[in-house]
Design an enzyme around this catalytic site. Structure first.
Site: not given
Length: 243
Positions: A138, A152
């Site tokens: 990501s 995350y």
């Protein structure tokens, strides 16, 4: 058994589903894993079979060692080989670190990072020269532009480091390892017209969400013979979020 096979974890919808169909278009037979949504997984299988390719959907618990190993073993037993492993399954917990439970932290580390390591360790035992390991990271692993994504971001930031190490481990075997880092992508779980879309788009140089096809194209390139000299690298497809 000479037909090349790609396994995509979390491949029943969104980015994973698009990757599965893109690789099928490139001539791969496809295995996907999914956690709960059997109907979506079956839709992807039917779409791939309609292209004339073999397809397999595997229900697996990515939070367990057994589940990670089962995805690999089932693909091998049903389709005979693994030439491309795309680790896409993951979770996105949102919350300030001082509000995050240890259970939530553990679940995220397990699915976003440990499962990738276990699946890689199991798959490479059966991979040949020319095989590909592709991890879906990501852009938030490189940049955390707003509060609430620390856990995350940490798990996604770890993937490039893991890929670099794996590239060194397996370079002499002719197996590559790379990361694709998406920015905001229009999916069912993160729609371009959703509540967070305006904020997320504001961080992107283009001012817009990307499409699942953008990520699938990047993965297809890394899975191709033309990417044989690309390993230990990170391909960021984020519309300039990290610019």
């Amino acid at each position: 058994m000479n037909q090349k096979v790609a396994l995509i974890t979390g491949g029943s919808r969104g980015i994973g589903g698009a990757i599965a169909e893109s690789l099928a278009n490139e001539g791969f037979d496809i295995a996907i894993s999914y956690a709960n949504n059997a109907a979506c997984a079956e839709d992807v299988v039917k779409a791939i079979q309609a292209k004339g390719r073999r397809a397999l959907a595997i229900k697996a618990d990515g939070s367990t060692v057994e589940g990670n190993k089962a995805v690999i073993s089932k693909t091998l037993s049903e389709l005979g080989r693994i030439d491309v492993l795309v680790c896409n399954a993951g979770r996105y917990p949102y919350g300030l670190i001082n509000e995050m439970s240890t259970e939530e932290i553990d679940k995220t580390l397990t699915l976003n990072l440990r499962s990738v390591m276990i699946e890689t360790a199991e798959a490479v035992k059966h991979m040949q020269a020319g095989s590909r390991l592709i991890y879906i990271g990501s852009a938030f692993g490189e940049r955390a532009p707003f509060p609430g994504i620390s856990v995350y971001s940490a798990t996604k930031a770890a993937l490039p480091g893991f890929a670099r190490g794996v590239a060194r481990d397996l370079g002499s075997k002719g197996i590559t390892a790379n990361v694709v880092q998406p920015g905001p992508i229009d999916t069912e779980l993160n729609p371009a017209d959703g509540a967070a879309a305006k904020m997320l788009s504001s961080f992107v140089a283009t001012g817009a969400y990307g499409k699942t096809a953008d990520i699938a194209a990047a993965v297809s390139f890394l899975a191709s013979p033309g990417a044989g000299y690309v390993t230990g690298s990170t391909l960021t497809v984020d519309g300039g979020l990290c610019a």
